[in-house]
Design an enzyme around this catalytic site. Structure first.
Site, PDB file in Angstrom:
ATOM      1  N   VAL A  31      20.058  30.507  59.204  1.00 22.38           N
ATOM      2  CA  VAL A  31      21.338  29.803  59.435  1.00 22.38           C
ATOM      3  C   VAL A  31      21.802  29.805  60.896  1.00 22.38           C
ATOM      4  CG1 VAL A  31      22.339  29.930  57.145  1.00 22.38           C
ATOM      5  CG2 VAL A  31      22.556  31.889  58.633  1.00 22.38           C
ATOM      6  N   VAL A 127      21.250  32.278  35.756  1.00 26.30           N
ATOM      7  CA  VAL A 127      20.197  31.957  34.780  1.00 26.30           C
ATOM      8  C   VAL A 127      18.850  32.297  35.395  1.00 26.30           C
ATOM      9  CG1 VAL A 127      19.131  30.171  33.360  1.00 26.30           C
ATOM     10  CG2 VAL A 127      21.572  30.019  33.905  1.00 26.30           C
ATOM     11  N   GLY A 129      17.677  35.067  36.601  1.00 25.00           N
ATOM     12  CA  GLY A 129      17.646  36.071  37.678  1.00 25.00           C
ATOM     13  C   GLY A 129      17.111  35.485  38.972  1.00 25.00           C
ATOM     14  N   GLY A 182      15.762  51.383  31.337  1.00 23.27           N
ATOM     15  CA  GLY A 182      16.888  50.775  32.052  1.00 23.27           C
ATOM     16  C   GLY A 182      16.948  49.261  31.918  1.00 23.27           C
ATOM     17  N   LYS A 200      23.130  31.417  28.938  1.00 17.78           N
ATOM     18  CA  LYS A 200      22.233  30.815  29.930  1.00 17.78           C
ATOM     19  C   LYS A 200      21.830  29.395  29.535  1.00 17.78           C
ATOM     20  CE  LYS A 200      20.536  35.341  31.407  1.00 17.78           C
ATOM     21  NZ  LYS A 200      19.534  36.386  31.129  1.00 17.78           N
TER      22      LYS A 200
HETATM   23  N1  HSE Z   1      20.217  41.568  30.098  1.00 14.86           N
HETATM   24  C1  HSE Z   1      19.676  40.425  30.781  1.00 14.86           C
HETATM   25  C2  HSE Z   1      18.193  40.261  30.407  1.00 14.86           C
HETATM   26  C3  HSE Z   1      19.861  40.597  32.245  1.00 14.86           C
HETATM   27  O1  HSE Z   1      17.640  41.165  29.781  1.00 14.86           O
HETATM   28  O2  HSE Z   1      17.599  39.227  30.688  1.00 14.86           O
HETATM   29  C4  HSE Z   1      19.732  39.360  33.059  1.00 14.86           C
HETATM   30  O3  HSE Z   1      20.639  38.384  32.709  1.00 14.86           O
END
Ligand code: HSE
Length: 414
Positions: A31, A127, A129, A182, A200
């Site tokens: 940028v 949506v 990630g 996790g 999503k």
């Molecule tokens: N809990 C969501 C997943 C995280 O497992 O895809 C990302 O939105």
């Protein structure tokens, strides 16, 4: 120098701060200006953070600072994220969020406010990630009439199903493993009951078809009823079970939108998307099928998409980016009972052969699934496609004191 504020220092928010810090030079070249994190809003203390002196617990520090032109929202949930984002947009600040719950519930309203104040409201990370999907649909594929989007939109459930398919692990054991690693929250309801995937697919549907589709309009089923028997029958059929979010155009102004576990044939590109990965297929009339694949969750993948949006905001501080849809009353969504699908049925019956005969007389043509070591009283078959209404009526006729359906799963036409 462009001053940025980050609201929320959890997994994604701290990833955003890390990337802005560690990729300083790269972002400067993108940028021509330095991105400076002026505030991080969080109620907790982070004395060891390199940004320790920039933490605030007071949202008004951010709202009232005219130097802050871009605000990142990574708090998650609706409250207080909705009020804070709305206030920022009203003040003419651009907002970048990873919060799918917020966008799915209030996207149309927040986009309208952004338009009024000539600010940007961007949400690539909401949506898929780290997978680019919002920008490709909004820009790269804009020359297409998109007829369908279908995808594996939730990493946690895909991890659980993969463990069931590849390692014969029970759902409860796979869920516990996902929590230990996790991936899944202590309260995993939003993932395993399909609500996360629902939000999503609603965002993708709103963006693609130009009208806000609220989550209440999307028929949603999770994976909690899936058993290892069903996984084996899917394999006999020639596929795997995946939790699919799908939206398709069924008429000029009508769409069919659903989140549900489905049998997916092994030939489908979505069948081999495993573990926590996401995959999204977009079907355009000019381009054909395009599949997006990658990490749908996690600190740095999600932060990667957030920071890219921040860069886009910097590039569009004066000329607004066009990203918009109008509010709607969900009337473009067909009733779920009109949705057409073939269905896998697993049933128990005192007389298996008599039950197969009855299935043929009630459902018409069926495809029998024979599994080795199946209990003597179990039968499984796949029907021809029909509306949900028709299927439900036929199922009532099929079931009796001697025959009970144990599992029903849609067949994904993908
Ligand atoms: N809990 C969501 C997943 C995280 O497992 O895809 C990302 O939105």
């Amino acid at each position: 120098m462009i001053s940025v504020a980050i609201m929320g220092h959890g997994v994604v928010g701290s990833g955003v701060a890390d990337i802005i810090y560690s990729h300083k030079q790269k972002l400067f070249s993108a940028v021509g200006e330095e991105l400076y994190i002026k505030y991080i809003l969080d109620l907790r203390e982070f004395p060891d953070s390199p940004f320790a002196e920039r933490f605030t617990k007071n949202f008004d520090d951010i709202l009232g600072d005219v130097e802050v032109r871009i605000v990142v929202e990574t708090m998650g949930g609706i409250h207080p994220a909705y009020d804070y984002v709305k206030a920022c947009l009203k003040a003419g600040k651009s907002v970048v969020t990873s919060n799918k719950e917020l966008v799915a519930a209030h996207g149309a309203e927040l986009l309208a406010i952004a338009k009024e104040t000539n600010a940007n409201f961007l949400f690539e990370a909401s949506v898929g990630g780290g997978i680019p999907i919002i920008r490709p649909i909004n820009q790269c594929l804009v020359a297409n009439n998109v007829s369908e989007i279908a995808g594996i939109l939730n990493g946690t459930t895909n991890f659980i199903l993969t463990k069931m398919i590849k390692e014969n692990m029970d759902l409860d054991v796979a869920l516990k493993l996902a929590q230990d690693l996790g991936y899944a929250e202590r309260n995993p309801a939003a993932d395993i009951e399909g609500h996360d995937a629902c939000r999503k697919i609603c965002i993708l549907a709103s963006l693609t078809f130009g009208k806000h589709i609220y989550p209440e309009a999307c028929y949603t089923e999770g994976i909690t009823g899936i058993t290892l028997e069903d996984v084996e029958y899917a394999s006999v059929w020639g596929g795997v079970i995946k939790l699919i979010g799908s939206v398709k155009k069924v008429d000029k102004d009508k769409i069919d939108i659903i989140v549900a576990p489905m049998f997916i044939p092994n030939e489908s590109q979505l069948s081999s998307i495993d573990d926590v990965f996401n995959g999204i297929m977009v079907r355009g009339d000019a381009v054909g099928d395009v599949v997006f694949y990658g990490r749908g969750a996690g600190k740095l993948p999600t932060a990667s998409a957030v920071v890219a949006d921040v860069i886009d905001c910097v590039k569009h501080l004066k000329a607004r980016k066009y990203l918009s849809w109008i509010d709607s009353d969900n009337s473009s969504v067909i009733p779920h009972e009109d949705s057409v699908t073939a269905v896998y049925v697993r049933a128990s019956a005192s007389d298996r052969q008599a039950a197969y005969d009855k299935a043929e007389s009630v459902f018409g043509e069926i495809h029998r699934l024979e599994k080795e070591n199946a209990p003597k009283k179990e039968l499984a078959f796949v029907t021809e496609p029909m509306t949900v209404k028709e299927f439900t009526e036929k199922l009532k006729e099929f079931e009796s004191d001697e025959i009970k359906a144990e599992s029903l799963i849609r067949i994904g036409d993908l």
